[in-house]
Design an enzyme around this catalytic site. Structure first.
Site, PDB file in Angstrom:
ATOM      1  N   HIS A 124      -4.466   9.338  10.883  1.00  0.00           N
ATOM      2  CA  HIS A 124      -5.258  10.500  10.458  1.00  0.00           C
ATOM      3  C   HIS A 124      -6.698  10.068  10.201  1.00  0.00           C
ATOM      4  O   HIS A 124      -6.973   9.020   9.626  1.00  0.00           O
ATOM      5  CB  HIS A 124      -4.631  11.206   9.247  1.00  0.00           C
ATOM      6  CG  HIS A 124      -4.775  10.555   7.920  1.00  0.00           C
ATOM      7  ND1 HIS A 124      -5.877  10.763   7.097  1.00  0.00           N
ATOM      8  CD2 HIS A 124      -3.957   9.740   7.231  1.00  0.00           C
ATOM      9  CE1 HIS A 124      -5.708  10.108   5.965  1.00  0.00           C
ATOM     10  NE2 HIS A 124      -4.565   9.469   6.020  1.00  0.00           N
ATOM     11  N   ASP A 136      -8.173   4.777   3.310  1.00  0.00           N
ATOM     12  CA  ASP A 136      -7.352   5.957   3.578  1.00  0.00           C
ATOM     13  C   ASP A 136      -8.184   7.046   4.251  1.00  0.00           C
ATOM     14  O   ASP A 136      -8.753   7.880   3.566  1.00  0.00           O
ATOM     15  CB  ASP A 136      -6.751   6.465   2.271  1.00  0.00           C
ATOM     16  CG  ASP A 136      -5.786   7.612   2.465  1.00  0.00           C
ATOM     17  OD1 ASP A 136      -5.328   7.815   3.607  1.00  0.00           O
ATOM     18  OD2 ASP A 136      -5.478   8.289   1.475  1.00  0.00           O
ATOM     19  N   GLU A 170      -4.588  15.758   7.627  1.00  0.00           N
ATOM     20  CA  GLU A 170      -3.380  15.101   7.134  1.00  0.00           C
ATOM     21  C   GLU A 170      -3.287  15.228   5.624  1.00  0.00           C
ATOM     22  O   GLU A 170      -2.198  15.416   5.062  1.00  0.00           O
ATOM     23  CB  GLU A 170      -3.381  13.622   7.551  1.00  0.00           C
ATOM     24  CG  GLU A 170      -2.103  12.864   7.216  1.00  0.00           C
ATOM     25  CD  GLU A 170      -2.109  12.192   5.842  1.00  0.00           C
ATOM     26  OE1 GLU A 170      -1.084  11.588   5.481  1.00  0.00           O
ATOM     27  OE2 GLU A 170      -3.139  12.268   5.132  1.00  0.00           O
ATOM     28  N   GLU A 171      -4.437  15.114   4.973  1.00  0.00           N
ATOM     29  CA  GLU A 171      -4.460  15.138   3.510  1.00  0.00           C
ATOM     30  C   GLU A 171      -4.060  16.500   2.940  1.00  0.00           C
ATOM     31  O   GLU A 171      -3.789  16.619   1.742  1.00  0.00           O
ATOM     32  CB  GLU A 171      -5.852  14.747   2.999  1.00  0.00           C
ATOM     33  CG  GLU A 171      -6.303  13.346   3.368  1.00  0.00           C
ATOM     34  CD  GLU A 171      -5.556  12.253   2.612  1.00  0.00           C
ATOM     35  OE1 GLU A 171      -4.618  12.584   1.842  1.00  0.00           O
ATOM     36  OE2 GLU A 171      -5.882  11.066   2.790  1.00  0.00           O
ATOM     37  N   ASP A 199      -1.447   4.223   8.743  1.00  0.00           N
ATOM     38  CA  ASP A 199      -2.085   4.931   7.638  1.00  0.00           C
ATOM     39  C   ASP A 199      -2.235   3.976   6.467  1.00  0.00           C
ATOM     40  O   ASP A 199      -1.250   3.570   5.855  1.00  0.00           O
ATOM     41  CB  ASP A 199      -1.227   6.138   7.243  1.00  0.00           C
ATOM     42  CG  ASP A 199      -1.919   7.067   6.255  1.00  0.00           C
ATOM     43  OD1 ASP A 199      -3.021   6.728   5.806  1.00  0.00           O
ATOM     44  OD2 ASP A 199      -1.345   8.123   5.943  1.00  0.00           O
ATOM     45  N   HIS A 286      -7.607   7.739  -3.024  1.00  0.00           N
ATOM     46  CA  HIS A 286      -8.070   9.132  -3.189  1.00  0.00           C
ATOM     47  C   HIS A 286      -9.190   9.273  -4.226  1.00  0.00           C
ATOM     48  O   HIS A 286      -9.295  10.294  -4.907  1.00  0.00           O
ATOM     49  CB  HIS A 286      -6.897  10.046  -3.556  1.00  0.00           C
ATOM     50  CG  HIS A 286      -6.038  10.403  -2.385  1.00  0.00           C
ATOM     51  ND1 HIS A 286      -5.003  11.308  -2.453  1.00  0.00           N
ATOM     52  CD2 HIS A 286      -6.050   9.966  -1.090  1.00  0.00           C
ATOM     53  CE1 HIS A 286      -4.420  11.421  -1.265  1.00  0.00           C
ATOM     54  NE2 HIS A 286      -5.043  10.605  -0.418  1.00  0.00           N
ATOM     55  N   ASP A 305      -3.775  -6.689  14.717  1.00  0.00           N
ATOM     56  CA  ASP A 305      -3.157  -7.515  15.761  1.00  0.00           C
ATOM     57  C   ASP A 305      -1.702  -7.103  15.991  1.00  0.00           C
ATOM     58  O   ASP A 305      -1.218  -7.122  17.126  1.00  0.00           O
ATOM     59  CB  ASP A 305      -3.234  -8.987  15.379  1.00  0.00           C
ATOM     60  CG  ASP A 305      -4.625  -9.576  15.589  1.00  0.00           C
ATOM     61  OD1 ASP A 305      -5.384  -9.015  16.401  1.00  0.00           O
ATOM     62  OD2 ASP A 305      -4.950 -10.582  14.937  1.00  0.00           O
TER      63      ASP A 305
END
Length: 316
Positions: A124, A136, A170-171, A199, A286, A305
């Site tokens: 996201h 995030d 997404e949030e 994520d 957040h 990786d």
């Protein structure tokens, strides 16, 4: 302009003493396995960090965040799309409505491969309104971008079709990915053999969590980390909380990586991973302090990786 030249123009150069030498923005040259299959290149973490710095700058120039419905989100999407277009991807911007505000997903298809057998990696792109959202989920977004550019730099010709995605809103409840999956026909859903989600993969007090929803996909990651001497744990904290849930609910196999959010690291986890017990995996989860200072570069490097390894292995 060739794909390699376009990629070099889009991303510049990066060198790291701890990594193999690279030229331009290309990842280091891939090795060949004993079976003759091309292995994933080592992805320079500096390249990923550069993408993060650019996303941070986009947020700072657009009100301090990259949230749904805010100018920083669309500016982030346009920034990534420009790089992918220059590298030779076929990009699509999907629109959806969330509470009367238009949201956007970005889908990037690498030409070629079996269209009936798709390997998809997604993250996201939106942040919360309180900050720029570097861990995030700038980390997942930047890592997928750099792996996609490495696909282009190496002119990878996978047997399966490769698709990358950056989700909006997404949030607000996985809105973008849910809209995408809902818009697929039954046949199109059946073509996706694997969806991998990334994520929060650079948490400052990181754990190394692997989604355990599909055993073969989980094994791709756990064996890779084991070969690096890194112990992993099932990502039970992320169950249903990120965009993989949209695909899982549609019967599509899912996998992915996660380094922890606001939960507190236990002593056992600290002993396993060398972190700090009693503190959150991400103390800035957040909040406004989720900026470039909130990234663990070692975790970001390892997870990127591992992401590349999964893309190369699963698409071969």
């Amino acid at each position: 302009m060739s794909r390699r030249a376009a990629l070099a123009a889009a991303t510049g150069t990066a060198l790291a003493a701890s990594l193999l030498t690279v030229a331009g923005a290309q990842a280091s040259s891939p090795e060949t396995s004993a079976a003759g299959a091309v292995a994933a290149p080592d992805i320079p973490v500096e390249n990923v960090q550069r993408h993060l710095e650019e996303l941070q700058a986009v947020a700072e120039a657009n009100g301090g965040n990259r949230a749904h419905g805010q100018p920083g989100y669309r500016a982030s999407l346009d920034h990534i799309k420009e790089k992918l277009d220059a590298a030779g991807f076929e990009t699509t911007v999907e629109e959806f409505d969330q509470a009367g505000t238009t949201g956007y997903n970005l889908i990037a298809d690498w030409p070629g491969g079996d269209a009936d057998d798709v390997v998809m990696a997604g993250a996201h792109l939106d942040s919360v309104r309180s900050g720029a959202g570097m861990n995030d989920n700038g980390t997942g977004s930047a890592a997928i971008l750099e792996v996609a550019l490495a696909v282009a730099a190496g002119d990878l010709q996978p047997a399966k079709h490769l698709r990358f995605a950056w989700w909006g809103a997404e949030e607000l409840g996985l809105v973008g990915s849910r809209n995408h999956v809902a818009g697929l026909s039954e046949a199109e859903r059946g073509q996706i053999g694997a969806y991998l989600n990334f994520d929060m993969i650079g948490s400052p007090n990181p754990g190394y969590f692997v989604y355990d929803d599909d055993a073969p996909l989980e094994k791709v990651f756990t064996e890779w980390f084991a070969a690096k001497g890194v112990e992993t744990a099932p990502a039970t904290e992320s169950d249903g909380r990120s965009d993989h849930a949209s695909f899982q609910e549609a019967g599509i196999p899912v996998g992915g990586l996660f380094t922890g959010a606001g939960e507190t690291m236990t002593q056992a986890q600290a002993d396993k991973w060398g972190g700090t017990a009693g503190e959150p995996f991400d103390k800035c989860y957040h909040t406004a302090c989720d900026d470039m200072s909130n990234i663990n570069s070692t975790a970001l490097d390892l997870n990127t990786d591992a992401l590349a390894h999964a893309v190369w292995e699963l698409s071969s």
